[in-house]
Write a protein that holds these residues in place. Structure first.
Motif, short mmCIF file in Angstrom:
data_model
loop_
_atom_site.label_atom_id
_atom_site.label_comp_id
_atom_site.label_asym_id
_atom_site.label_seq_id
_atom_site.Cartn_x
_atom_site.Cartn_y
_atom_site.Cartn_z
N LEU A 41 0.82 -1.21 0.00
CA LEU A 41 0.00 0.00 0.00
C LEU A 41 0.85 1.26 0.00
O LEU A 41 0.56 2.22 -0.72
CB LEU A 41 -0.93 0.01 1.21
N LEU A 42 1.91 1.27 0.78
CA LEU A 42 2.79 2.44 0.81
C LEU A 42 3.49 2.63 -0.53
O LEU A 42 3.59 3.75 -1.03
CB LEU A 42 3.80 2.32 1.95
N GLY A 75 -0.27 12.58 2.95
CA GLY A 75 -1.08 11.37 2.86
C GLY A 75 -0.28 10.12 3.18
O GLY A 75 -0.77 9.20 3.84
N LEU A 76 0.97 10.07 2.72
CA LEU A 76 1.84 8.94 3.05
C LEU A 76 2.12 8.89 4.55
O LEU A 76 2.12 7.81 5.15
CB LEU A 76 3.16 9.05 2.28
N LEU A 77 2.37 10.05 5.13
CA LEU A 77 2.59 10.11 6.57
C LEU A 77 1.36 9.64 7.32
O LEU A 77 1.45 8.87 8.28
CB LEU A 77 2.97 11.53 7.00
N TYR A 78 0.19 10.07 6.88
CA TYR A 78 -1.07 9.65 7.50
C TYR A 78 -1.26 8.14 7.40
O TYR A 78 -1.60 7.48 8.37
CB TYR A 78 -2.24 10.37 6.82
N LEU A 81 1.22 6.39 9.74
CA LEU A 81 0.82 6.50 11.15
C LEU A 81 -0.39 5.63 11.44
O LEU A 81 -0.47 5.00 12.50
CB LEU A 81 0.50 7.97 11.49
N LEU A 82 -1.31 5.56 10.50
CA LEU A 82 -2.49 4.72 10.69
C LEU A 82 -2.11 3.24 10.74
O LEU A 82 -2.59 2.50 11.61
CB LEU A 82 -3.50 4.97 9.57
N SER A 83 -1.24 2.81 9.85
CA SER A 83 -0.83 1.40 9.86
C SER A 83 -0.01 1.08 11.10
O SER A 83 -0.14 -0.02 11.65
CB SER A 83 -0.05 1.06 8.59
N ARG A 84 0.79 2.01 11.57
CA ARG A 84 1.55 1.79 12.80
C ARG A 84 0.60 1.68 13.99
O ARG A 84 0.79 0.84 14.88
CB ARG A 84 2.52 2.95 13.01
N SER A 85 -0.44 2.49 13.99
CA SER A 85 -1.43 2.44 15.06
C SER A 85 -2.19 1.11 15.04
O SER A 85 -2.46 0.53 16.09
CB SER A 85 -2.40 3.61 14.91
N LEU A 102 -4.05 14.50 13.23
CA LEU A 102 -3.44 15.82 13.16
C LEU A 102 -2.85 16.12 11.79
O LEU A 102 -2.68 17.29 11.44
CB LEU A 102 -2.35 15.95 14.23
N VAL A 103 -2.55 15.10 11.02
CA VAL A 103 -1.89 15.31 9.73
C VAL A 103 -2.74 16.15 8.78
O VAL A 103 -2.25 17.15 8.25
CB VAL A 103 -1.47 13.96 9.09
N PRO A 104 -4.02 15.83 8.52
CA PRO A 104 -4.78 16.69 7.62
C PRO A 104 -5.03 18.09 8.19
O PRO A 104 -5.07 19.07 7.43
CB PRO A 104 -6.10 15.94 7.41
N VAL A 105 -5.15 18.20 9.50
CA VAL A 105 -5.34 19.51 10.12
C VAL A 105 -4.11 20.38 9.90
O VAL A 105 -4.22 21.54 9.49
CB VAL A 105 -5.64 19.35 11.63
N VAL A 106 -2.94 19.82 10.14
CA VAL A 106 -1.69 20.57 9.94
C VAL A 106 -1.51 20.90 8.45
O VAL A 106 -1.07 22.00 8.11
CB VAL A 106 -0.49 19.77 10.49
#
Length: 141
Positions: A41-42, A75-78, A81-85, A102-106
């Motif tokens: 996916l990444l 989006g990659l960072l999001y 982070l989601l997969s790590r969570s 926080l990623v889309p907010v930032v």
């Protein structure tokens, strides 16, 4: 005090797998396939993002391509982070982390403050992980 050891000790080698009837082997195999899916996916998101940014830079403007690039990195960072969570979900917590929210907010805050970035292309770049997710689901079935 003396400890007697058995004459033969069965020590597993690093590459050995657990027997098929073991429940640890099933969960290990499940986690292996999850990590492979996560990696696919990444990579699919990176490839799709690169193609879209290059096509936008050629057919559109460099400013729009830059906004798409910043959004796709977010989006990659999001996604990471989601997969790590999700990976940590079974280990020591029973709920998902909220740091990825926080990623889309930032991203919106940064895009609204910097004149070099446009909000709409940045958000579209952020959402590029969705088509990669759909394409991965289509190719897996």
């Amino acid at each position: 005090m003396s400890i007697s050891l058995p004459s033969q000790v069965d020590v597993p080698v690093v590459g050995d797998r657990a027997p098929a009837d073991s429940s640890d082997g099933d969960s290990s195999n499940g986690m292996d396939s999850y990590f492979r899916l996560q990696r696919r996916l990444l990579v699919a998101t990176m490839l799709l993002s690169a193609v879209v940014v290059v096509v936008t830079a050629i057919a559109g403007s460099l400013a729009t391509a830059f906004s798409l690039l910043v959004g796709s990195v977010a989006g990659l960072l999001y996604l990471w982070l989601l997969s790590r969570s999700v990976t940590r979900l079974g280990e020591n917590s029973r709920r998902l982390s909220r740091t990825q929210l926080l990623v889309p907010v930032v991203l919106v805050l940064v895009a609204s403050r910097l004149p070099q970035l446009s909000i709409l292309p940045a958000l579209l770049g952020f959402l590029l992980y969705k088509p990669a997710l759909i394409l991965q689901a289509v190719f897996d079935s």
